[in-house]
Design a protein around this motif. Structure first.
Motif, short mmCIF file in Angstrom:
data_model
loop_
_atom_site.label_atom_id
_atom_site.label_comp_id
_atom_site.label_asym_id
_atom_site.label_seq_id
_atom_site.Cartn_x
_atom_site.Cartn_y
_atom_site.Cartn_z
N SER A 57 35.19 36.39 23.41
CA SER A 57 35.94 36.90 24.57
C SER A 57 37.42 36.60 24.44
O SER A 57 38.26 37.40 24.86
CB SER A 57 35.38 36.32 25.87
OG SER A 57 35.56 34.93 25.95
N ALA A 58 37.77 35.45 23.83
CA ALA A 58 39.18 35.13 23.60
C ALA A 58 39.79 36.12 22.61
O ALA A 58 40.92 36.60 22.79
CB ALA A 58 39.33 33.70 23.08
N ALA A 59 39.02 36.44 21.55
CA ALA A 59 39.49 37.43 20.58
C ALA A 59 39.64 38.80 21.23
O ALA A 59 40.60 39.54 20.96
CB ALA A 59 38.51 37.51 19.40
N SER A 60 38.72 39.13 22.13
CA SER A 60 38.76 40.42 22.81
C SER A 60 39.96 40.54 23.74
O SER A 60 40.63 41.57 23.78
CB SER A 60 37.47 40.63 23.61
OG SER A 60 36.34 40.68 22.76
N VAL A 61 40.22 39.47 24.51
CA VAL A 61 41.34 39.53 25.45
C VAL A 61 42.66 39.58 24.69
O VAL A 61 43.61 40.25 25.12
CB VAL A 61 41.29 38.33 26.43
CG1 VAL A 61 41.88 37.06 25.84
CG2 VAL A 61 41.99 38.67 27.73
N PHE A 62 42.74 38.90 23.55
CA PHE A 62 43.94 38.96 22.72
C PHE A 62 44.12 40.37 22.16
O PHE A 62 45.23 40.91 22.15
CB PHE A 62 43.83 37.95 21.58
CG PHE A 62 45.12 37.75 20.81
CD1 PHE A 62 46.14 36.98 21.34
CD2 PHE A 62 45.30 38.34 19.57
CE1 PHE A 62 47.33 36.79 20.64
CE2 PHE A 62 46.48 38.16 18.86
CZ PHE A 62 47.50 37.38 19.40
N ALA A 63 43.01 40.97 21.73
CA ALA A 63 43.06 42.34 21.20
C ALA A 63 43.47 43.33 22.28
O ALA A 63 44.19 44.30 22.01
CB ALA A 63 41.71 42.72 20.62
N LEU A 64 43.03 43.12 23.52
CA LEU A 64 43.42 44.00 24.62
C LEU A 64 44.92 43.98 24.83
O LEU A 64 45.56 45.01 25.04
CB LEU A 64 42.71 43.58 25.92
CG LEU A 64 41.25 44.00 26.06
CD1 LEU A 64 40.62 43.33 27.27
CD2 LEU A 64 41.12 45.51 26.17
N VAL A 65 45.51 42.79 24.78
CA VAL A 65 46.96 42.68 24.96
C VAL A 65 47.69 43.38 23.82
O VAL A 65 48.72 44.03 24.03
CB VAL A 65 47.38 41.19 25.04
CG1 VAL A 65 48.90 41.08 25.16
CG2 VAL A 65 46.71 40.50 26.21
N LEU A 66 47.14 43.27 22.62
CA LEU A 66 47.78 43.86 21.45
C LEU A 66 47.35 45.31 21.21
O LEU A 66 47.70 45.89 20.19
CB LEU A 66 47.47 43.05 20.19
CG LEU A 66 48.46 41.93 19.84
CD1 LEU A 66 48.48 40.87 20.93
CD2 LEU A 66 48.11 41.29 18.50
N SER A 67 46.61 45.89 22.15
CA SER A 67 46.00 47.20 21.91
C SER A 67 47.03 48.33 21.70
O SER A 67 46.71 49.34 21.09
CB SER A 67 45.05 47.58 23.05
OG SER A 67 45.73 47.66 24.29
N THR A 68 48.25 48.15 22.19
CA THR A 68 49.27 49.17 21.94
C THR A 68 49.59 49.25 20.44
O THR A 68 49.87 50.31 19.92
CB THR A 68 50.57 48.86 22.71
OG1 THR A 68 50.96 47.51 22.44
CG2 THR A 68 50.38 49.04 24.18
N ARG A 69 49.53 48.11 19.78
CA ARG A 69 49.77 48.08 18.33
C ARG A 69 48.51 48.51 17.57
O ARG A 69 48.57 49.19 16.57
CB ARG A 69 50.19 46.68 17.89
CG ARG A 69 51.46 46.16 18.56
CD ARG A 69 52.68 46.95 18.12
NE ARG A 69 53.91 46.29 18.51
CZ ARG A 69 54.56 46.52 19.65
NH1 ARG A 69 54.05 47.37 20.52
NH2 ARG A 69 55.70 45.90 19.92
N ILE A 70 47.35 48.05 18.09
CA ILE A 70 46.08 48.36 17.41
C ILE A 70 45.80 49.85 17.45
O ILE A 70 45.22 50.41 16.52
CB ILE A 70 44.92 47.59 18.09
CG1 ILE A 70 45.14 46.09 17.97
CG2 ILE A 70 43.58 47.97 17.46
CD1 ILE A 70 44.14 45.26 18.74
N SER A 71 46.23 50.52 18.52
CA SER A 71 45.93 51.95 18.69
C SER A 71 46.54 52.81 17.60
O SER A 71 46.12 53.95 17.39
CB SER A 71 46.43 52.43 20.06
OG SER A 71 47.83 52.27 20.17
N THR A 72 47.54 52.27 16.91
CA THR A 72 48.12 53.04 15.80
C THR A 72 47.23 53.00 14.57
O THR A 72 47.42 53.77 13.64
CB THR A 72 49.51 52.48 15.44
OG1 THR A 72 49.38 51.11 15.02
CG2 THR A 72 50.45 52.55 16.63
N VAL A 73 46.25 52.07 14.57
CA VAL A 73 45.34 51.91 13.43
C VAL A 73 43.96 52.49 13.74
O VAL A 73 43.33 53.12 12.91
CB VAL A 73 45.22 50.41 13.06
CG1 VAL A 73 44.27 50.25 11.87
CG2 VAL A 73 46.58 49.82 12.76
#
Length: 259
Positions: A57-73
């Motif tokens: 869940s910690a990894a997921s919440v961190f990924a949610l915050v970074l999702s603007t960057r992740i969405s490019t991948v």
């Protein structure tokens, strides 16, 4: 009281420059705060901060915050994929751990989204408009201060006695009035919408939503029978305590879609 003030001053000295700078430092700071907040909730559930539910869940919440960057991948709705992966992972984990309840999975996924979307929105709002973000923070802080000071002076009528016995209707109204005055002055120099009145009414709405966010956090802590969500900030408690109003406000702004 002195500890609370000292913590606030130190936090602002560190926090404000990062907000003004934005970019990766702000993104990483919001990610870290989101993780800390999530771990605080995990511990409310009487789970270890190094358990599988805590880590995923910690990894997921961190990924949610970074999702603007992740969405490019990753193509598609990144937030939905992160939430689905978390839910599926916890459900599979529950099969191997009979003591880990489905109700816990629901609460963990819910809070992951609530916390993650809020801190994601903090970064997105800063990218959209630094002056708007600062106004939102000023409204939340002035509401909190105004409600506390006025509530102590003239507060008599309980606002939500079963959730937060110390809050009063008089204090709540005083907090919103304080935020309205701050907003009225700020909007003269930094307009939000074309209509000044509409902008002011919108910020009054933000003040009210912030107070509801405070009550939401109080409800969570009361159900889990804890006084503070954590001990990270002396005099303030944990991340969820300090950002209680902000979490709901940013979720609502995300839903509205202003940025």
């Amino acid at each position: 009281m002195l500890t609370r003030i000292a913590t606030s001053v130190i936090a602002l000295v560190l926090f404000i420059p990062i907000i003004l700078f934005g970019e990766w430092p702000l993104l990483l700071l919001m990610g870290v705060l989101a993780v800390i907040g999530q771990i605080e909730f995990i511990q409310m559930n009487k789970l270890s901060p190094v358990s599988f539910p805590a880590i995923i869940s910690a990894a997921s919440v961190f990924a949610l915050v970074l999702s603007t960057r992740i969405s490019t991948v990753i193509e598609g709705n990144v937030m939905l994929k992160i939430a689905s992966l978390l839910a599926v992972s916890l459900l599979v984990y529950a099969v191997t751990k009979p003591d880990f309840k489905i109700s816990q999975i629901g609460s963990i996924v819910l809070m992951t989204l609530y916390i993650g979307v809020a801190f994601y929105s903090f970064v997105a709002l800063r990218t959209f408009s630094a002056t708007f973000l600062i106004l939102v923070l000023l409204v939340i802080w002035s509401t909190d201060s105004g409600a506390y000071l006025i509530g102590r002076k003239i507060g008599k009528t309980k606002l939500a006695p079963d959730i937060s016995p110390n809050k009063t209707i008089e204090g709540s109204a005083g907090g919103t009035l304080t935020a309205a005055v701050i907003s009225a002055v700020y909007l003269i120099f930094f307009p939000l919408f074309e209509s000044y009145i509409l902008s002011l009414l919108f910020m009054i709405m933000i003040s009210v939503i912030g107070q509801l966010g405070d009550l939401v956090e109080s409800k969570v802590k009361r159900e889990y029978n804890v006084k503070d969500s954590g001990t990270l900030l002396p005099g303030h408690g944990g991340v969820l305590d300090r950002f209680d109003s902000t979490l709901l406000v940013l979720n609502v702004l995300f839903i509205i879609g202003l940025f």
